[in-house]
Design a protein around this motif. Sequence first.
Motif, PDB file in Angstrom:
ATOM      1  N   CYS A   1      -5.399   1.005   7.375  1.00 31.76           N
ATOM      2  CA  CYS A   1      -6.805   0.596   7.461  1.00 31.76           C
ATOM      3  C   CYS A   1      -7.303   0.135   6.091  1.00 31.76           C
ATOM      4  O   CYS A   1      -7.979  -0.883   5.973  1.00 31.76           O
ATOM      5  CB  CYS A   1      -7.667   1.760   7.958  1.00 31.76           C
ATOM      6  SG  CYS A   1      -7.538   2.068   9.735  1.00 31.76           S
ATOM      7  N   ALA A   2      -6.977   0.902   5.062  1.00 25.64           N
ATOM      8  CA  ALA A   2      -7.408   0.551   3.712  1.00 25.64           C
ATOM      9  C   ALA A   2      -6.768  -0.753   3.250  1.00 25.64           C
ATOM     10  O   ALA A   2      -7.367  -1.517   2.491  1.00 25.64           O
ATOM     11  CB  ALA A   2      -7.058   1.677   2.748  1.00 25.64           C
ATOM     12  N   ASP A   3      -5.570  -1.017   3.735  1.00 28.00           N
ATOM     13  CA  ASP A   3      -4.809  -2.168   3.274  1.00 28.00           C
ATOM     14  C   ASP A   3      -5.118  -3.443   4.049  1.00 28.00           C
ATOM     15  O   ASP A   3      -5.105  -4.527   3.487  1.00 28.00           O
ATOM     16  CB  ASP A   3      -3.320  -1.839   3.406  1.00 28.00           C
ATOM     17  CG  ASP A   3      -2.437  -2.738   2.559  1.00 28.00           C
ATOM     18  OD1 ASP A   3      -2.921  -3.243   1.530  1.00 28.00           O
ATOM     19  OD2 ASP A   3      -1.274  -2.932   2.925  1.00 28.00           O
TER      20      ASP A   3
ATOM     21  N   ASN B   1     -16.006   0.690  -1.134  1.00 31.58           N
ATOM     22  CA  ASN B   1     -16.061   2.148  -1.263  1.00 31.58           C
ATOM     23  C   ASN B   1     -15.383   2.856  -0.088  1.00 31.58           C
ATOM     24  O   ASN B   1     -14.773   3.910  -0.256  1.00 31.58           O
ATOM     25  CB  ASN B   1     -17.502   2.642  -1.436  1.00 31.58           C
ATOM     26  CG  ASN B   1     -18.382   2.344  -0.247  1.00 31.58           C
ATOM     27  OD1 ASN B   1     -18.131   1.415   0.512  1.00 31.58           O
ATOM     28  ND2 ASN B   1     -19.432   3.128  -0.082  1.00 31.58           N
ATOM     29  N   GLU B   2     -15.440   2.282   1.107  1.00 30.76           N
ATOM     30  CA  GLU B   2     -14.759   2.887   2.257  1.00 30.76           C
ATOM     31  C   GLU B   2     -13.251   2.708   2.155  1.00 30.76           C
ATOM     32  O   GLU B   2     -12.486   3.598   2.522  1.00 30.76           O
ATOM     33  CB  GLU B   2     -15.285   2.308   3.572  1.00 30.76           C
ATOM     34  CG  GLU B   2     -16.700   2.756   3.887  1.00 30.76           C
ATOM     35  CD  GLU B   2     -17.135   2.365   5.284  1.00 30.76           C
ATOM     36  OE1 GLU B   2     -16.342   2.500   6.225  1.00 30.76           O
ATOM     37  OE2 GLU B   2     -18.284   1.921   5.415  1.00 30.76           O
ATOM     38  N   VAL B   3     -12.813   1.556   1.655  1.00 31.99           N
ATOM     39  CA  VAL B   3     -11.383   1.316   1.457  1.00 31.99           C
ATOM     40  C   VAL B   3     -10.833   2.330   0.452  1.00 31.99           C
ATOM     41  O   VAL B   3      -9.794   2.957   0.674  1.00 31.99           O
ATOM     42  CB  VAL B   3     -11.131  -0.128   0.964  1.00 31.99           C
ATOM     43  CG1 VAL B   3      -9.698  -0.310   0.496  1.00 31.99           C
ATOM     44  CG2 VAL B   3     -11.461  -1.125   2.068  1.00 31.99           C
TER      45      VAL B   3
ATOM     46  N   MET C   1       0.825  -1.194   0.000  1.00 34.07           N
ATOM     47  CA  MET C   1       0.000   0.000   0.000  1.00 34.07           C
ATOM     48  C   MET C   1       0.863   1.250   0.000  1.00 34.07           C
ATOM     49  O   MET C   1       0.577   2.188  -0.703  1.00 34.07           O
ATOM     50  CB  MET C   1      -0.937  -0.022   1.218  1.00 34.07           C
ATOM     51  CG  MET C   1      -1.785   1.233   1.361  1.00 34.07           C
ATOM     52  SD  MET C   1      -2.892   1.578  -0.015  1.00 34.07           S
ATOM     53  CE  MET C   1      -4.252   0.564   0.429  1.00 34.07           C
ATOM     54  N   ARG C   2       1.950   1.256   0.779  1.00 32.96           N
ATOM     55  CA  ARG C   2       2.800   2.446   0.848  1.00 32.96           C
ATOM     56  C   ARG C   2       3.341   2.792  -0.531  1.00 32.96           C
ATOM     57  O   ARG C   2       3.349   3.942  -0.935  1.00 32.96           O
ATOM     58  CB  ARG C   2       3.963   2.236   1.820  1.00 32.96           C
ATOM     59  CG  ARG C   2       4.818   3.478   1.973  1.00 32.96           C
ATOM     60  CD  ARG C   2       5.930   3.261   2.969  1.00 32.96           C
ATOM     61  NE  ARG C   2       7.013   2.492   2.407  1.00 32.96           N
ATOM     62  CZ  ARG C   2       7.979   3.012   1.628  1.00 32.96           C
ATOM     63  NH1 ARG C   2       7.970   4.276   1.319  1.00 32.96           N
ATOM     64  NH2 ARG C   2       8.941   2.254   1.170  1.00 32.96           N
ATOM     65  N   LYS C   3       3.773   1.787  -1.275  1.00 36.83           N
ATOM     66  CA  LYS C   3       4.314   2.048  -2.602  1.00 36.83           C
ATOM     67  C   LYS C   3       3.240   2.631  -3.513  1.00 36.83           C
ATOM     68  O   LYS C   3       3.517   3.504  -4.326  1.00 36.83           O
ATOM     69  CB  LYS C   3       4.897   0.774  -3.193  1.00 36.83           C
ATOM     70  CG  LYS C   3       6.176   0.323  -2.492  1.00 36.83           C
ATOM     71  CD  LYS C   3       6.727  -0.941  -3.072  1.00 36.83           C
ATOM     72  CE  LYS C   3       7.962  -1.372  -2.290  1.00 36.83           C
ATOM     73  NZ  LYS C   3       8.438  -2.682  -2.694  1.00 36.83           N
ATOM     74  N   LEU C   4       2.000   2.160  -3.370  1.00 37.38           N
ATOM     75  CA  LEU C   4       0.901   2.720  -4.160  1.00 37.38           C
ATOM     76  C   LEU C   4       0.668   4.181  -3.813  1.00 37.38           C
ATOM     77  O   LEU C   4       0.456   5.008  -4.690  1.00 37.38           O
ATOM     78  CB  LEU C   4      -0.395   1.940  -3.919  1.00 37.38           C
ATOM     79  CG  LEU C   4      -0.518   0.585  -4.592  1.00 37.38           C
ATOM     80  CD1 LEU C   4      -1.788  -0.109  -4.133  1.00 37.38           C
ATOM     81  CD2 LEU C   4      -0.529   0.742  -6.094  1.00 37.38           C
TER      82      LEU C   4
ATOM     83  N   PHE D   1      -8.045   5.317   1.055  1.00 40.87           N
ATOM     84  CA  PHE D   1      -6.871   5.424   0.193  1.00 40.87           C
ATOM     85  C   PHE D   1      -6.774   6.835  -0.388  1.00 40.87           C
ATOM     86  O   PHE D   1      -5.715   7.471  -0.339  1.00 40.87           O
ATOM     87  CB  PHE D   1      -6.951   4.391  -0.927  1.00 40.87           C
ATOM     88  CG  PHE D   1      -5.866   4.528  -1.957  1.00 40.87           C
ATOM     89  CD1 PHE D   1      -4.585   4.077  -1.702  1.00 40.87           C
ATOM     90  CD2 PHE D   1      -6.128   5.118  -3.180  1.00 40.87           C
ATOM     91  CE1 PHE D   1      -3.582   4.209  -2.645  1.00 40.87           C
ATOM     92  CE2 PHE D   1      -5.127   5.253  -4.126  1.00 40.87           C
ATOM     93  CZ  PHE D   1      -3.852   4.798  -3.863  1.00 40.87           C
ATOM     94  N   TYR D   2      -7.884   7.350  -0.917  1.00 41.12           N
ATOM     95  CA  TYR D   2      -7.857   8.687  -1.520  1.00 41.12           C
ATOM     96  C   TYR D   2      -7.634   9.778  -0.484  1.00 41.12           C
ATOM     97  O   TYR D   2      -7.007  10.792  -0.767  1.00 41.12           O
ATOM     98  CB  TYR D   2      -9.124   8.957  -2.327  1.00 41.12           C
ATOM     99  CG  TYR D   2      -9.098   8.302  -3.680  1.00 41.12           C
ATOM    100  CD1 TYR D   2      -8.010   8.460  -4.528  1.00 41.12           C
ATOM    101  CD2 TYR D   2     -10.155   7.506  -4.111  1.00 41.12           C
ATOM    102  CE1 TYR D   2      -7.974   7.842  -5.774  1.00 41.12           C
ATOM    103  CE2 TYR D   2     -10.124   6.903  -5.352  1.00 41.12           C
ATOM    104  CZ  TYR D   2      -9.028   7.074  -6.180  1.00 41.12           C
ATOM    105  OH  TYR D   2      -8.991   6.475  -7.403  1.00 41.12           O
TER     106      TYR D   2
END
Length: 119
Positions: free
Chosen positions: A38-40, A48-50, A1-4, A54-55
């Motif tokens: 949390c998203a990951d 939609n919450e994930v 996730m961090r790389k994204l 992220f956004y």
Amino acid sequence: MRKLLIAALFVSPITHADPLSSSRPIVTMHSIVNAAQCADKVAEYPENEVIGLFYFAVDVLDETAKRIGYNKVEKFYAAAEQNSQFVIDKAHCDALIDNVVMPYLFSAPITLYQQESVS
């Protein structure tokens, strides 16, 4: 996730920060790491919450990078992620959303397009 998250930063062009965005509450790098994790990691969230978490993280990282530079943000984010010792669970993420994410999102300036679409 961090790389994204970091990769998403470099897609955005570097521009001067919008003076209206300074009305947003201060969000710490720890909160951004929380949102990303949390998203990951939390499977109980609907998609939609994930995506929203992220956004949120990308938006705050991008705003921060415009002010202090992308290299510094990447270093601070990596250090915050490495130093995070918290347990990620749904209750933790719910508290993050209620206390950090929602106040940040609802304090965002309303654009002309949003004003026109409301009326």
